[in-house]
Design a protein around this motif. Sequence first.
Motif, PDB file in Angstrom:
ATOM      1  N   ALA A 137      54.954  59.593  54.604  1.00 14.40           N
ATOM      2  CA  ALA A 137      55.151  60.969  54.178  1.00 14.40           C
ATOM      3  C   ALA A 137      54.429  61.219  52.857  1.00 14.40           C
ATOM      4  O   ALA A 137      54.393  60.367  51.973  1.00 14.40           O
ATOM      5  N   ARG A 138      53.842  62.410  52.728  1.00 13.69           N
ATOM      6  CA  ARG A 138      53.121  62.777  51.514  1.00 13.69           C
ATOM      7  C   ARG A 138      53.604  64.130  51.010  1.00 13.69           C
ATOM      8  O   ARG A 138      53.902  65.023  51.791  1.00 13.69           O
ATOM      9  N   ALA A 139      53.634  64.270  49.688  1.00 14.99           N
ATOM     10  CA  ALA A 139      54.065  65.542  49.095  1.00 14.99           C
ATOM     11  C   ALA A 139      52.986  66.599  49.245  1.00 14.99           C
ATOM     12  O   ALA A 139      53.280  67.787  49.398  1.00 14.99           O
ATOM     13  N   ASP A 175      45.065  71.925  66.649  1.00 22.56           N
ATOM     14  CA  ASP A 175      45.836  72.350  67.820  1.00 22.56           C
ATOM     15  C   ASP A 175      47.237  71.760  67.844  1.00 22.56           C
ATOM     16  O   ASP A 175      47.986  71.976  68.796  1.00 22.56           O
ATOM     17  N   GLY A 176      47.597  71.000  66.800  1.00 30.85           N
ATOM     18  CA  GLY A 176      48.938  70.428  66.757  1.00 30.85           C
ATOM     19  C   GLY A 176      49.056  69.349  65.711  1.00 30.85           C
ATOM     20  O   GLY A 176      48.099  69.060  64.985  1.00 30.85           O
ATOM     21  N   VAL A 177      50.242  68.761  65.636  1.00 29.20           N
ATOM     22  CA  VAL A 177      50.505  67.735  64.630  1.00 29.20           C
ATOM     23  C   VAL A 177      51.191  66.519  65.251  1.00 29.20           C
ATOM     24  O   VAL A 177      51.857  66.617  66.277  1.00 29.20           O
ATOM     25  N   VAL A 178      50.995  65.383  64.571  1.00 27.02           N
ATOM     26  CA  VAL A 178      51.702  64.146  64.892  1.00 27.02           C
ATOM     27  C   VAL A 178      52.651  63.862  63.736  1.00 27.02           C
ATOM     28  O   VAL A 178      52.237  63.885  62.578  1.00 27.02           O
ATOM     29  N   VAL A 179      53.923  63.637  64.046  1.00 26.91           N
ATOM     30  CA  VAL A 179      54.907  63.330  63.006  1.00 26.91           C
ATOM     31  C   VAL A 179      55.490  61.952  63.286  1.00 26.91           C
ATOM     32  O   VAL A 179      56.056  61.719  64.353  1.00 26.91           O
ATOM     33  N   GLY A 180      55.346  61.046  62.328  1.00 28.83           N
ATOM     34  CA  GLY A 180      55.831  59.687  62.521  1.00 28.83           C
ATOM     35  C   GLY A 180      56.826  59.242  61.477  1.00 28.83           C
ATOM     36  O   GLY A 180      58.015  59.091  61.751  1.00 28.83           O
ATOM     37  N   SER A 181      56.365  59.044  60.236  1.00 28.32           N
ATOM     38  CA  SER A 181      57.200  58.431  59.207  1.00 28.32           C
ATOM     39  C   SER A 181      58.484  59.204  58.930  1.00 28.32           C
ATOM     40  O   SER A 181      59.548  58.604  58.728  1.00 28.32           O
ATOM     41  N   ALA A 182      58.407  60.537  58.911  1.00 32.24           N
ATOM     42  CA  ALA A 182      59.612  61.333  58.637  1.00 32.24           C
ATOM     43  C   ALA A 182      60.670  61.093  59.706  1.00 32.24           C
ATOM     44  O   ALA A 182      61.864  60.958  59.402  1.00 32.24           O
ATOM     45  N   THR A 216      42.796  69.013  69.183  1.00 38.14           N
ATOM     46  CA  THR A 216      42.874  68.141  68.011  1.00 38.14           C
ATOM     47  C   THR A 216      44.295  68.162  67.461  1.00 38.14           C
ATOM     48  O   THR A 216      44.934  69.208  67.418  1.00 38.14           O
ATOM     49  N   ALA A 217      44.777  66.992  67.063  1.00 34.54           N
ATOM     50  CA  ALA A 217      46.112  66.887  66.474  1.00 34.54           C
ATOM     51  C   ALA A 217      45.997  66.091  65.174  1.00 34.54           C
ATOM     52  O   ALA A 217      45.276  65.103  65.109  1.00 34.54           O
ATOM     53  N   VAL A 218      46.720  66.530  64.149  1.00 35.55           N
ATOM     54  CA  VAL A 218      46.629  65.914  62.828  1.00 35.55           C
ATOM     55  C   VAL A 218      47.833  65.028  62.580  1.00 35.55           C
ATOM     56  O   VAL A 218      48.977  65.434  62.828  1.00 35.55           O
ATOM     57  N   GLY A 219      47.585  63.816  62.065  1.00 34.46           N
ATOM     58  CA  GLY A 219      48.669  62.909  61.729  1.00 34.46           C
ATOM     59  C   GLY A 219      48.451  62.236  60.396  1.00 34.46           C
ATOM     60  O   GLY A 219      47.488  62.522  59.691  1.00 34.46           O
ATOM     61  N   PHE A 220      49.360  61.349  60.026  1.00 40.90           N
ATOM     62  CA  PHE A 220      49.380  60.607  58.761  1.00 40.90           C
ATOM     63  C   PHE A 220      49.898  61.497  57.627  1.00 40.90           C
ATOM     64  O   PHE A 220      49.136  62.193  56.967  1.00 40.90           O
ATOM     65  N   GLY A 221      51.206  61.488  57.423  1.00 41.05           N
ATOM     66  CA  GLY A 221      51.776  62.111  56.237  1.00 41.05           C
ATOM     67  C   GLY A 221      52.530  63.400  56.428  1.00 41.05           C
ATOM     68  O   GLY A 221      53.133  63.900  55.480  1.00 41.05           O
ATOM     69  N   ILE A 222      52.506  63.988  57.619  1.00 44.12           N
ATOM     70  CA  ILE A 222      53.181  65.271  57.824  1.00 44.12           C
ATOM     71  C   ILE A 222      54.680  65.038  57.950  1.00 44.12           C
ATOM     72  O   ILE A 222      55.134  64.309  58.830  1.00 44.12           O
ATOM     73  N   SER A 223      55.450  65.680  57.060  1.00 43.99           N
ATOM     74  CA  SER A 223      56.887  65.379  57.029  1.00 43.99           C
ATOM     75  C   SER A 223      57.774  66.602  56.871  1.00 43.99           C
ATOM     76  O   SER A 223      58.996  66.481  56.915  1.00 43.99           O
ATOM     77  N   THR A 224      57.202  67.792  56.678  1.00 36.75           N
ATOM     78  CA  THR A 224      58.009  68.997  56.496  1.00 36.75           C
ATOM     79  C   THR A 224      57.524  70.104  57.420  1.00 36.75           C
ATOM     80  O   THR A 224      56.355  70.105  57.828  1.00 36.75           O
ATOM     81  N   PRO A 225      58.398  71.074  57.734  1.00 39.78           N
ATOM     82  CA  PRO A 225      57.964  72.212  58.552  1.00 39.78           C
ATOM     83  C   PRO A 225      56.802  72.970  57.915  1.00 39.78           C
ATOM     84  O   PRO A 225      55.908  73.452  58.621  1.00 39.78           O
ATOM     85  N   GLU A 226      56.789  73.057  56.584  1.00 40.37           N
ATOM     86  CA  GLU A 226      55.728  73.778  55.888  1.00 40.37           C
ATOM     87  C   GLU A 226      54.382  73.078  56.085  1.00 40.37           C
ATOM     88  O   GLU A 226      53.355  73.723  56.320  1.00 40.37           O
ATOM     89  N   SER A 264      63.078  71.535  63.836  1.00 37.95           N
ATOM     90  CA  SER A 264      62.570  72.276  62.679  1.00 37.95           C
ATOM     91  C   SER A 264      61.077  72.073  62.521  1.00 37.95           C
ATOM     92  O   SER A 264      60.348  72.993  62.112  1.00 37.95           O
ATOM     93  N   LEU A 265      60.585  70.887  62.841  1.00 34.88           N
ATOM     94  CA  LEU A 265      59.156  70.603  62.734  1.00 34.88           C
ATOM     95  C   LEU A 265      58.387  71.217  63.909  1.00 34.88           C
ATOM     96  O   LEU A 265      57.309  71.771  63.727  1.00 34.88           O
ATOM     97  N   ALA A 266      58.954  71.150  65.098  1.00 34.37           N
ATOM     98  CA  ALA A 266      58.290  71.699  66.282  1.00 34.37           C
ATOM     99  C   ALA A 266      58.244  73.205  66.227  1.00 34.37           C
ATOM    100  O   ALA A 266      57.222  73.822  66.575  1.00 34.37           O
ATOM    101  N   GLU A 267      59.320  73.822  65.797  1.00 30.82           N
ATOM    102  CA  GLU A 267      59.371  75.283  65.756  1.00 30.82           C
ATOM    103  C   GLU A 267      58.419  75.862  64.734  1.00 30.82           C
ATOM    104  O   GLU A 267      57.951  76.995  64.855  1.00 30.82           O
ATOM    105  N   SER A 268      58.089  75.087  63.708  1.00 33.54           N
ATOM    106  CA  SER A 268      57.163  75.578  62.686  1.00 33.54           C
ATOM    107  C   SER A 268      55.783  75.832  63.287  1.00 33.54           C
ATOM    108  O   SER A 268      54.996  76.561  62.744  1.00 33.54           O
ATOM    109  N   GLU A 269      55.525  75.220  64.435  1.00 31.06           N
ATOM    110  CA  GLU A 269      54.226  75.384  65.068  1.00 31.06           C
ATOM    111  C   GLU A 269      53.996  76.818  65.524  1.00 31.06           C
ATOM    112  O   GLU A 269      52.868  77.268  65.640  1.00 31.06           O
ATOM    113  N   ASP A 270      55.073  77.524  65.826  1.00 31.01           N
ATOM    114  CA  ASP A 270      54.922  78.863  66.383  1.00 31.01           C
ATOM    115  C   ASP A 270      54.972  79.955  65.335  1.00 31.01           C
ATOM    116  O   ASP A 270      54.909  81.123  65.643  1.00 31.01           O
ATOM    117  N   GLN A 271      55.133  79.574  64.074  1.00 34.20           N
ATOM    118  CA  GLN A 271      55.240  80.567  63.027  1.00 34.20           C
ATOM    119  C   GLN A 271      53.891  81.118  62.651  1.00 34.20           C
ATOM    120  O   GLN A 271      52.890  80.482  62.779  1.00 34.20           O
TER     121      GLN A 271
END
Length: 270
Positions: free
Chosen positions: A182-184, A225-232, A205-215, A263-270
């Motif tokens: 996770a990164r600030a 086109d999306g995100v990968v969430v792991g450490s959080a 394309t999906a982005v990973g490494f460090g994504i930990s908050t809905p923001e 909370s993380l998945a729903e942020s995708e539609d905002q």
Amino acid sequence: MATKRMKAVTGGDKPLFIPFITAGDPSSAATIDIALTLQKAGASILELGIPYSDPLADGPTIQAASKRALKHGMSLEKALKLVPQMRERGLTIPVIIFTYVNPLMQYGEKRIVEEAANYGIDGFIVPDLPYEESGDFAELCNQFNLSLVLLVAPTSKERIVKIAERSQGFLYCVSSLGVTGARAQFDPRVYEFLQTVRKASTIPTAVGFGISTPEQASKMRQHSDGVVVGSALVSKIGELEQRLLDENKRSEALLEIERLVSSLAESEDQ
């Protein structure tokens, strides 16, 4: 060439949400229940990590998860066999195996691909397999209608194009150099990199490494086109370890995981 399951997911307009968990953390039974919970919470694809003693791309959080899983007897063979059990319980989203070259070679490339195809697995991510050495394994995956998802980090445009052409299913964009965790905040230059990759790629394309908050998830979604969430997520599983191991308390622990992931998945539609 992506599998039918991968095509069904990546072919639509809904943003990709790809959670990562470690097989066997904290137990086989809990892993199956967590996978089903992630699907319920909106996961597009499940990234199932194989616990490994020397995970070069993983930060402390996922390393700790690997240690917990190995302590409880998880192995590559046992992890693969969890997937058909997930399918029997109703898991329909694609499952991508995250492993490293060493266990892959020891297990046998053809053996693991054949078993993956038989077990309802959809593909592989091998973070320490360089693009230059990935051709044979990509072709083997192709023969069994599986996807080899490649990672792309900030590099030359020419190299980005080559990686994008070979990756299957989706293209995994590394948001920062270094290990997972996770990164600030992220280097502002990452957004330019993501735009370059998106233009070069004909698959999502999906982005990973460090994504930990809905923001953070919402911000990254603007450039991919999306995100990968792991450490959080793995950190939350670690916090809930004892309750996940207790069959009488597991359901309440799964609800906590579902709330986090929603909370993380729903942020995708905002």
